[in-house]
Enzyme design. Sequence first.
Site, PDB file in Angstrom:
ATOM      1  N   LYS A  20     -39.734  77.997 -17.153  1.00 14.44           N
ATOM      2  CA  LYS A  20     -39.026  77.053 -18.041  1.00 14.44           C
ATOM      3  C   LYS A  20     -39.695  76.993 -19.408  1.00 14.44           C
ATOM      4  O   LYS A  20     -39.024  77.037 -20.437  1.00 14.44           O
ATOM      5  CB  LYS A  20     -38.999  75.675 -17.364  1.00 14.44           C
ATOM      6  CG  LYS A  20     -38.275  74.603 -18.136  1.00 14.44           C
ATOM      7  CD  LYS A  20     -37.758  73.506 -17.223  1.00 14.44           C
ATOM      8  CE  LYS A  20     -38.862  72.639 -16.635  1.00 14.44           C
ATOM      9  NZ  LYS A  20     -39.478  71.713 -17.589  1.00 14.44           N
ATOM     10  N   SER A  21     -41.015  76.887 -19.428  1.00 18.68           N
ATOM     11  CA  SER A  21     -41.731  76.759 -20.709  1.00 18.68           C
ATOM     12  C   SER A  21     -41.480  77.977 -21.591  1.00 18.68           C
ATOM     13  O   SER A  21     -41.230  77.866 -22.796  1.00 18.68           O
ATOM     14  CB  SER A  21     -43.238  76.647 -20.453  1.00 18.68           C
ATOM     15  OG  SER A  21     -43.528  75.461 -19.779  1.00 18.68           O
ATOM     16  N   ARG A 121     -38.529  58.155 -22.403  1.00 18.54           N
ATOM     17  CA  ARG A 121     -39.840  58.822 -22.531  1.00 18.54           C
ATOM     18  C   ARG A 121     -40.425  58.679 -23.934  1.00 18.54           C
ATOM     19  O   ARG A 121     -39.694  58.600 -24.919  1.00 18.54           O
ATOM     20  CB  ARG A 121     -39.707  60.294 -22.118  1.00 18.54           C
ATOM     21  CG  ARG A 121     -39.290  60.407 -20.666  1.00 18.54           C
ATOM     22  CD  ARG A 121     -39.132  61.828 -20.219  1.00 18.54           C
ATOM     23  NE  ARG A 121     -40.400  62.534 -20.205  1.00 18.54           N
ATOM     24  CZ  ARG A 121     -40.519  63.827 -19.935  1.00 18.54           C
ATOM     25  NH1 ARG A 121     -39.444  64.545 -19.676  1.00 18.54           N
ATOM     26  NH2 ARG A 121     -41.703  64.398 -19.925  1.00 18.54           N
ATOM     27  N   SER A 166     -51.555  67.561 -23.816  1.00 18.03           N
ATOM     28  CA  SER A 166     -50.115  67.815 -23.793  1.00 18.03           C
ATOM     29  C   SER A 166     -49.770  69.068 -24.582  1.00 18.03           C
ATOM     30  O   SER A 166     -49.943  69.131 -25.803  1.00 18.03           O
ATOM     31  CB  SER A 166     -49.356  66.618 -24.385  1.00 18.03           C
ATOM     32  OG  SER A 166     -48.007  66.991 -24.606  1.00 18.03           O
ATOM     33  N   GLN A 168     -46.843  70.018 -25.035  1.00 14.91           N
ATOM     34  CA  GLN A 168     -45.662  69.715 -25.853  1.00 14.91           C
ATOM     35  C   GLN A 168     -46.075  69.185 -27.220  1.00 14.91           C
ATOM     36  O   GLN A 168     -45.504  69.575 -28.241  1.00 14.91           O
ATOM     37  CB  GLN A 168     -44.774  68.700 -25.136  1.00 14.91           C
ATOM     38  CG  GLN A 168     -44.148  69.270 -23.860  1.00 14.91           C
ATOM     39  CD  GLN A 168     -43.289  68.256 -23.137  1.00 14.91           C
ATOM     40  OE1 GLN A 168     -43.111  67.131 -23.594  1.00 14.91           O
ATOM     41  NE2 GLN A 168     -42.753  68.654 -21.998  1.00 14.91           N
ATOM     42  N   ASP A 318     -47.324  69.696 -13.345  1.00 17.86           N
ATOM     43  CA  ASP A 318     -45.995  69.561 -12.735  1.00 17.86           C
ATOM     44  C   ASP A 318     -46.012  69.718 -11.214  1.00 17.86           C
ATOM     45  O   ASP A 318     -44.973  69.558 -10.565  1.00 17.86           O
ATOM     46  CB  ASP A 318     -45.034  70.595 -13.344  1.00 17.86           C
ATOM     47  CG  ASP A 318     -44.744  70.278 -14.813  1.00 17.86           C
ATOM     48  OD1 ASP A 318     -44.805  69.100 -15.196  1.00 17.86           O
ATOM     49  OD2 ASP A 318     -44.469  71.227 -15.574  1.00 17.86           O
ATOM     50  N   LYS A 345     -43.496  61.497 -17.210  1.00 20.99           N
ATOM     51  CA  LYS A 345     -42.643  62.676 -17.015  1.00 20.99           C
ATOM     52  C   LYS A 345     -41.183  62.207 -16.858  1.00 20.99           C
ATOM     53  O   LYS A 345     -40.854  61.097 -17.238  1.00 20.99           O
ATOM     54  CB  LYS A 345     -43.138  63.460 -15.801  1.00 20.99           C
ATOM     55  CG  LYS A 345     -44.536  64.031 -15.987  1.00 20.99           C
ATOM     56  CD  LYS A 345     -44.559  65.063 -17.078  1.00 20.99           C
ATOM     57  CE  LYS A 345     -45.949  65.559 -17.365  1.00 20.99           C
ATOM     58  NZ  LYS A 345     -45.991  66.438 -18.543  1.00 20.99           N
ATOM     59  N   ARG A 349     -44.056  59.731 -12.135  1.00 24.34           N
ATOM     60  CA  ARG A 349     -44.217  60.556 -10.930  1.00 24.34           C
ATOM     61  C   ARG A 349     -45.329  60.078 -10.012  1.00 24.34           C
ATOM     62  O   ARG A 349     -45.380  60.485  -8.851  1.00 24.34           O
ATOM     63  CB  ARG A 349     -44.457  62.024 -11.311  1.00 24.34           C
ATOM     64  CG  ARG A 349     -43.199  62.722 -11.699  1.00 24.34           C
ATOM     65  CD  ARG A 349     -43.388  64.218 -11.869  1.00 24.34           C
ATOM     66  NE  ARG A 349     -42.132  64.794 -12.329  1.00 24.34           N
ATOM     67  CZ  ARG A 349     -42.028  65.889 -13.055  1.00 24.34           C
ATOM     68  NH1 ARG A 349     -43.124  66.539 -13.419  1.00 24.34           N
ATOM     69  NH2 ARG A 349     -40.846  66.349 -13.414  1.00 24.34           N
ATOM     70  N   ARG A 393     -38.236  67.333  -9.948  1.00 23.81           N
ATOM     71  CA  ARG A 393     -39.379  67.694  -9.086  1.00 23.81           C
ATOM     72  C   ARG A 393     -39.567  66.691  -7.946  1.00 23.81           C
ATOM     73  O   ARG A 393     -40.062  67.050  -6.876  1.00 23.81           O
ATOM     74  CB  ARG A 393     -40.656  67.836  -9.918  1.00 23.81           C
ATOM     75  CG  ARG A 393     -40.527  68.965 -10.946  1.00 23.81           C
ATOM     76  CD  ARG A 393     -41.839  69.486 -11.437  1.00 23.81           C
ATOM     77  NE  ARG A 393     -41.666  70.175 -12.712  1.00 23.81           N
ATOM     78  CZ  ARG A 393     -41.247  71.436 -12.844  1.00 23.81           C
ATOM     79  NH1 ARG A 393     -40.979  72.168 -11.780  1.00 23.81           N
ATOM     80  NH2 ARG A 393     -41.104  71.963 -14.047  1.00 23.81           N
TER      81      ARG A 393
HETATM   82  C1  S3P Z   1     -44.518  71.767 -20.898  1.00 24.81           C
HETATM   83  C2  S3P Z   1     -45.624  70.960 -20.939  1.00 24.81           C
HETATM   84  C3  S3P Z   1     -45.916  69.907 -19.945  1.00 24.81           C
HETATM   85  C4  S3P Z   1     -45.066  70.079 -18.691  1.00 24.81           C
HETATM   86  C5  S3P Z   1     -43.635  70.404 -18.978  1.00 24.81           C
HETATM   87  C6  S3P Z   1     -43.535  71.674 -19.795  1.00 24.81           C
HETATM   88  C7  S3P Z   1     -44.329  72.774 -21.952  1.00 24.81           C
HETATM   89  O1  S3P Z   1     -45.646  68.647 -20.517  1.00 24.81           O
HETATM   90  O2  S3P Z   1     -45.124  68.903 -17.895  1.00 24.81           O
HETATM   91  O3  S3P Z   1     -42.901  70.573 -17.775  1.00 24.81           O
HETATM   92  O4  S3P Z   1     -43.487  73.677 -21.786  1.00 24.81           O
HETATM   93  O5  S3P Z   1     -45.022  72.696 -22.984  1.00 24.81           O
HETATM   94  P1  S3P Z   1     -46.772  67.891 -21.411  1.00 24.81           P
HETATM   95  O6  S3P Z   1     -47.136  68.788 -22.507  1.00 24.81           O
HETATM   96  O7  S3P Z   1     -46.122  66.634 -21.919  1.00 24.81           O
HETATM   97  O8  S3P Z   1     -47.881  67.609 -20.456  1.00 24.81           O
END
Ligand code: S3P
Length: 438
Positions: A20-21, A121, A166, A168, A318, A345, A349, A393
């Site tokens: 996914k990432s 969120r 994070s 993200q 995750d 999340k 969770r 999840r």
């Molecule tokens: C992700 C980072 C993670 C993860 C998410 C995908 C990404 O989140 O939980 O499913 O693709 O950068 P966080 O960066 O908020 O921890």
Amino acid sequence: MASRRAAAPLTGRVNVPGDKSISHRALMFGALAVGETRITGLLEGEDVLRTAAAMRALGAEVARDADGAWRVSGRGVGGLVEPADVLDMGNSGTAARLLCGVLASHPIFAVMTGDASLRRRPMRRVIDPLSACGARFDAREGGRLPLAMRGPVEALPLDYRVPVPSAQVKSAVLLCGLNAPGITRVEEPEATRDHTENMLSHFGASVQVEASGRARIITLQGQPELRAADVTVPGDPSSAAFLAATALLVPGSRLSIASVGLNELRCGFYATLAEMGANIVVANRRVEGGEPVGDLDVSHGELRGVDVPWERAPTMIDEYPVLAVIAAHAIGTTRMRGLKELRVKESDRVAATAALLAAAGARVEVEGDDLIVHGDGPTLRGGGLVRTEMDHRIAMAALVLGVATQEPMTVDDAAFIDTSFPGFAELMNRAGAALAPA
Ligand code: S3P
């Protein structure tokens, strides 16, 4: 949907959907590059389809040729156009936060929203650092979606220390830096998944990473010309975790999960399973599309409880719900430490995982940010109804649990599984699990 005790072992060889990432990033970077990016193995889950739609709305050409085979004709760094309508990122925090980063340094106006889970969120964690480039954000109370943003005519580069582990947030800052002159610098006290750094280099950006213990300093030279690049998306290790867990729990199972991404910043779950005594062998280790990949051969066996250190959390963030499910079948106590980030999340969770285990009759405690599961071996009653809280999840973890409990496990809503793992029930059933509409 419900799952009942598997009647037969899981055997054979399965493929899991694309990571996914990496899938989100492949579409975004393709849209920011000059030329045509070809992607194979793209995850066609709801979350990633939202990113594809957003890239189209921002002026990129995004086409699907066949299953997982996509083409993106990009507009170049800084070349995205103002979207004519609200960008709806559905359930996806990754899509929303990374896109905020991309848009913050474009001199355009955009409005972003998402579903009820995403609208709960925290977005302040990206709004605050991104505002320093000159972008203006207006969001709901507490920095929640929907939000409106307008980037400056010329963005300033950012220098930011990420206060929470994070990927993200780190990625949002780096993506903003793409269209700012000069050096953007991000410091992360705990290394998180590094797909943004790796893939930006792959698309021709100049990215330097300095490691010191678990910390990283990443610097990016702004306004590069990103060039289209082919991306081969590996199987998602976070999706593979649900199949691996099922094979570990169902007696006699021996399952091979093909072509799983094994980036070391994603592998904490598999390291933990090894400590629990799991029988998992990585076969055919190789590098594909710049990412380490291997086939996971997973066999059922007795597992013991372990202490999972807090510093491992970023590498398996995750996977805690499904690890907790496995821990409930192990002998002894598993303590998962430092799960604060798990509370923000798609659902809280920590609470949702504790509730799903409690519904099955497991002994579970929450102490601060630690989740503690007392495993009694393969004797769990099951039989509960689990509220999935719009969280894919949690739904998958509950259904995996049910293949090994005495009574079936039922989830109130399995629809969100499609955000990350389309075809989950079919794949589990093909491998020998027993999932069916409730
Ligand atoms: C992700 C980072 C993670 C993860 C998410 C995908 C990404 O989140 O939980 O499913 O693709 O950068 P966080 O960066 O908020 O921890």
